[in-house]
Design a protein around this motif. Structure first.
Motif, PDB file in Angstrom:
ATOM      1  N   GLY A   1       0.779  -1.228   0.000  1.00 37.81           N
ATOM      2  CA  GLY A   1       0.000   0.000   0.000  1.00 37.81           C
ATOM      3  C   GLY A   1       0.807   1.272   0.000  1.00 37.81           C
ATOM      4  N   ALA A   2       2.104   1.174  -0.264  1.00 39.09           N
ATOM      5  CA  ALA A   2       2.947   2.375  -0.306  1.00 39.09           C
ATOM      6  C   ALA A   2       3.857   2.278  -1.520  1.00 39.09           C
ATOM      7  CB  ALA A   2       3.777   2.498   0.976  1.00 39.09           C
ATOM      8  N   GLY A   3       4.474   3.409  -1.852  1.00 37.94           N
ATOM      9  CA  GLY A   3       5.426   3.415  -2.948  1.00 37.94           C
ATOM     10  C   GLY A   3       4.775   3.636  -4.295  1.00 37.94           C
ATOM     11  N   ASP A   4       5.561   3.416  -5.369  1.00 42.97           N
ATOM     12  CA  ASP A   4       5.092   3.648  -6.733  1.00 42.97           C
ATOM     13  C   ASP A   4       3.923   2.724  -7.066  1.00 42.97           C
ATOM     14  OD1 ASP A   4       7.191   5.551  -7.559  1.00 42.97           O
ATOM     15  OD2 ASP A   4       8.522   3.835  -7.263  1.00 42.97           O
ATOM     16  N   ARG A   5       3.033   3.239  -7.900  1.00 37.80           N
ATOM     17  CA  ARG A   5       1.859   2.477  -8.287  1.00 37.80           C
ATOM     18  C   ARG A   5       1.940   2.071  -9.756  1.00 37.80           C
ATOM     19  NH1 ARG A   5      -3.285   5.848  -6.080  1.00 37.80           N
ATOM     20  NH2 ARG A   5      -2.415   7.456  -7.462  1.00 37.80           N
ATOM     21  N   PHE A   6       1.319   0.936 -10.081  1.00 38.59           N
ATOM     22  CA  PHE A   6       1.159   0.511 -11.467  1.00 38.59           C
ATOM     23  C   PHE A   6      -0.322   0.514 -11.811  1.00 38.59           C
ATOM     24  CE2 PHE A   6       1.051  -3.380  -8.929  1.00 38.59           C
ATOM     25  CZ  PHE A   6      -0.045  -4.070  -9.443  1.00 38.59           C
ATOM     26  N   ARG A   7      -0.612   0.493 -13.116  1.00 37.95           N
ATOM     27  CA  ARG A   7      -2.017   0.480 -13.535  1.00 37.95           C
ATOM     28  C   ARG A   7      -2.481  -0.953 -13.758  1.00 37.95           C
ATOM     29  NH1 ARG A   7      -4.657   5.049 -14.236  1.00 37.95           N
ATOM     30  NH2 ARG A   7      -3.482   6.976 -14.557  1.00 37.95           N
ATOM     31  N   ASP A   8      -3.699  -1.208 -13.326  1.00 39.62           N
ATOM     32  CA  ASP A   8      -4.289  -2.523 -13.533  1.00 39.62           C
ATOM     33  C   ASP A   8      -4.477  -2.766 -15.030  1.00 39.62           C
ATOM     34  OD1 ASP A   8      -5.276  -4.953 -12.819  1.00 39.62           O
ATOM     35  OD2 ASP A   8      -6.930  -4.186 -11.612  1.00 39.62           O
ATOM     36  N   GLN A   9      -4.674  -4.004 -15.379  1.00 35.52           N
ATOM     37  CA  GLN A   9      -4.830  -4.423 -16.771  1.00 35.52           C
ATOM     38  C   GLN A   9      -5.994  -3.700 -17.452  1.00 35.52           C
ATOM     39  OE1 GLN A   9      -6.196  -8.555 -16.699  1.00 35.52           O
ATOM     40  NE2 GLN A   9      -6.522  -8.296 -14.502  1.00 35.52           N
ATOM     41  N   GLY A  10      -5.792  -3.434 -18.746  1.00 32.17           N
ATOM     42  CA  GLY A  10      -6.875  -2.885 -19.541  1.00 32.17           C
ATOM     43  C   GLY A  10      -6.647  -1.464 -19.991  1.00 32.17           C
TER      44      GLY A  10
END
Length: 680
Positions: free
Chosen positions: A298-307
């Motif tokens: 729940g912390a740090g860099d985020r990625f985008r979910d598929q789609g």
């Protein structure tokens, strides 16, 4: 047919050039008319913004030589992405050591491709006082070459300075100006393609601990992967470093990997931060996987979910069912194997690729005209140089056979023109015993000036001990470096057997010169050999693929099977390379897949990598172009639970041209930095 490693795969040339290359383009054609100064100590230069639709490829940095007779001291010129990382640096030596072009002395750098519509700063440290090299003060009338700045407004470039040294200068000078000591040279960069064009509209996530990415399938062309990258959501830098990997699908060993550093240290393009890698080869019509490691929590860099992602389909299979999102729960970088949505990706990781240039070495006999002592049983001379290796006389319809008897049998191919030659390969008839080539002479003839065989360029005798090229094992014989000719002839030295039959007679050559085999006889380290073989059998310059042809063997075979069985040759020095030739075992199956790496002098820095299918008896040979990628060690490893088996690894350097020019940038100068892989 022969596995000639994809006929559009050739490597790159970094700092050695050939006379065919276009002249490099300088950012400034002169130093301007500003006052000459030696009174400032600090960092000076200029910032500029590239044109929106073009990417110059920088290969040299320069410093102003006012008198043209040499520099008083050495100077280190730096190139920064403005407000970001140092991306290139060159030390221009004191005296006349740097090459003088116009008013500037230059030193080469590994090629760096500048991104479109991006700001850069070029700068150098200077020291005031007597005996120092002069520079020109900022000049608003300076002529910027449109190759770099196109039609960008003049306020997108300006002189820069700072009192400190060793870092990017941030104080502003005049617009459309530069402090006169710095310059750079470029050539056109190859077209690059970013796999993920748009990151999609999926939910932003940082709750998954593991590796996320996608699987994709290449199209009909070979590609080079030049950069690995990761998504920067806010475009303002990464909170932590991330490991990114590239795998051939179903292979656990990474083909390429890199760590993208935290903050803004990596180059930003679109929404991704990229780091360059030693080029990794993507084969045509093959599945690969990219993945990036995230810590979750729940912390740090985020990625985008598929789609919602869009992809650059250049070099990819266009069918949407050939790519899909992948993930795996893990605490370290691991190939993601669990499949999610089709035509999607976890964004996440990204790669940049370029199309691979054309392979130049070829079977030149196939385009030649064949003759011989006789032809019989429905066969014709052309059956042995038609490119068909099928050795079944009755079903393949492509095997040449002399009359029986023909006790003075010979076969010759007119290549049509004089070419530089590398080797001869012979594939025997496979459906019957008898008539195999044995006790024969190979001869290369020059053209006599009338289109007929003239002086002998090279000749040697083979298999004079009675050994035969027996089914199904092919045979190859190396032609010494520097031999060129138009006619290549095989002639039987004895009358036994009393006829001769061949499935294919291949001659490999090209217009360009071919260097010597650097690997022959060089020191080898490897997994222990078995069945009477030794590691030195893999570089003894004997390309006979029959394991049992001689008692002392000429085929290396590891003693045990397993992932990571290895064979590595030390060339003795670092060379700019041309091509690798790998020959499999000819009389039985061998290794079905190899990891091949070119390593730098530290035996750890990976300059080039490829995972390739092992040559089978019917294919035998594999040519991997690596032109201009410099290295000292060539390493082979098994990627599966198998024995490592090879007849020969041959390694060729780029033949040195008659003259060297500054800034040798070929059509695909890819290696800016190389990944490091530390071995236990």
């Amino acid at each position: 047919m022969k596995t000639q490693f994809y006929p559009t795969m050739v490597g790159v040339l970094l700092t050695v050039s050939c006379s065919c290359l276009a002249a490099p383009i300088a950012m400034f054609d002169s130093s301007g008319t500003g006052n000459l100064r030696t009174d400032f100590t600090g960092t000076i230069g200029a910032s500029f913004t590239t044109t929106a639709d073009f990417s110059p490829q920088v290969g040299a940095l320069g410093f102003f030589d006012y008198t043209g007779d040499g520099l008083a001291t050495s100077h280190t010129v730096n190139l920064f992405q403005s407000g970001g990382p140092l991306i290139a640096s060159a030390a221009i030596p004191a005296g006349a050591g740097g090459q003088l072009l116009g008013e500037y002395r230059y030193a080469n750098i590994p090629a760096v491709t500048l991104q479109p519509n991006t700001s850069y700063t070029i700068a150098v440290d200077v020291a005031g006082g007597g005996g120092q090299d002069a520079f020109r003060d900022q000049n608003g009338a300076l002529n910027w070459d449109s190759y770099y700045v196109g039609t960008q407004a003049t306020n997108t470039r300006r002189a820069k300075w700072a009192y400190g040294t060793g870092s990017e200068p941030t104080n502003n000078g005049n617009f459309n100006a530069c402090y006169g000591p710095v310059n750079l040279l470029s050539s056109a960069a190859p077209a690059t393609h970013t796999l993920i064009q748009y990151e999609g509209g999926g939910t932003l996530r940082n709750n998954h601990q593991g590796t996320v990415g996608m699987v994709f399938r290449t199209g009909d062309q070979a590609l080079w992967v030049t950069d690995l990258g990761i998504y920067d959501e806010a475009l303002d830098g990464l909170q932590t470093a991330h490991a990114v990997g590239l795998w051939k699908d179903s292979t656990q060993i990474p083909l390429a990997s890199a760590t993208v550093p935290a903050n803004t240290a990596a180059m930003l393009e679109k929404s991704f931060r990229f780091v360059p890698v030693g080029p990794a080869l993507l084969l045509p019509n093959t599945y690969y996987v990219i993945g990036a490691q995230y810590p979750g929590g729940g912390a740090g860099d985020r990625f985008r979910d598929q789609g919602g992602q869009t992809f650059d389909l250049t070099g990819l299979d266009p069918a949407t069912n050939t790519r899909a999102a992948r993930w795996v729960s893990s605490t370290t970088l691991t190939i993601p194997g669990s499949q999610a949505s089709g035509n999607a990706c976890y964004t996440g990781p990204n790669i940049k690729t370029v199309s691979a240039p054309t392979l130049t070495l070829a079977n030149v006999a196939q385009a030649g005209v064949a003759t011989g002592s006789s032809q019989a049983f429905g066969s014709v001379f052309a059956d042995a140089n038609d490119g068909n290796r099928d050795g079944n006389f009755y079903t393949g319809g492509s095997v040449w056979h002399t009359t029986d008897p023909d006790t003075s049998a010979w076969y010759q191919v007119d290549l049509g023109r004089t070419l530089n030659l590398d080797r001869v390969q012979i594939f025997p008839r496979t459906d019957a015993v008898g008539g195999e080539a044995t006790d024969f002479r190979l001869t290369v003839y020059k053209d006599d000036g009338t289109g007929n065989p003239g002086p002998i360029a090279w000749s040697d005798d083979f298999l004079t001990d009675g050994t035969r090229i027996s089914r199904p094992s092919p045979w190859a014989g190396a032609i010494p470096a520097g031999v060129s000719g138009r006619f290549v002839k095989l002639e039987r030295l004895s009358g036994s057997p009393q006829f001769l039959t061949l499935a294919e007679f291949e001659v490999y050559g090209r217009e360009a010169p071919i260097g010597a085999n650097l690997a022959a006889g060089k020191p080898v380290t490897a997994s222990p050999g078995g069945w009477g073989s030794t590691p030195e059998d893999g570089n003894d310059n004997d390309i006979n693929g029959n394991f049992y042809a001689t008692a002392d063997r000429s085929v290396y075979h590891s003693a045990v099977a397993g992932v990571g069985q290895f064979w590595q040759v030390d060339l003795g020095d670092t060379f700019p390379l041309d091509m690798l030739q790998l020959f499999g075992r000819g009389d039985a199956g061998g290794t079905s897949e190899f990891l091949i790496e070119v390593l730098a002098a530290d035996a750890s820095t990976v300059m080039f990598s490829a995972i390739v299918p092992g040559p089978s008896p019917s294919q035998f040979d594999l040519t991997i172009p690596v032109e201009g990628i410099s290295g000292r060690y060539i390493r082979l490893e098994t990627t599966q639970n198998q024995f490592l088996v090879l007849t020969e690894l041959r390694v060729f350097a780029v033949p040195e041209p008659a003259s060297l020019a500054l800034l040798g940038l070929a059509s695909a100068s890819l290696v800016r930095y190389a990944r490091r892989r530390r071995r236990a």
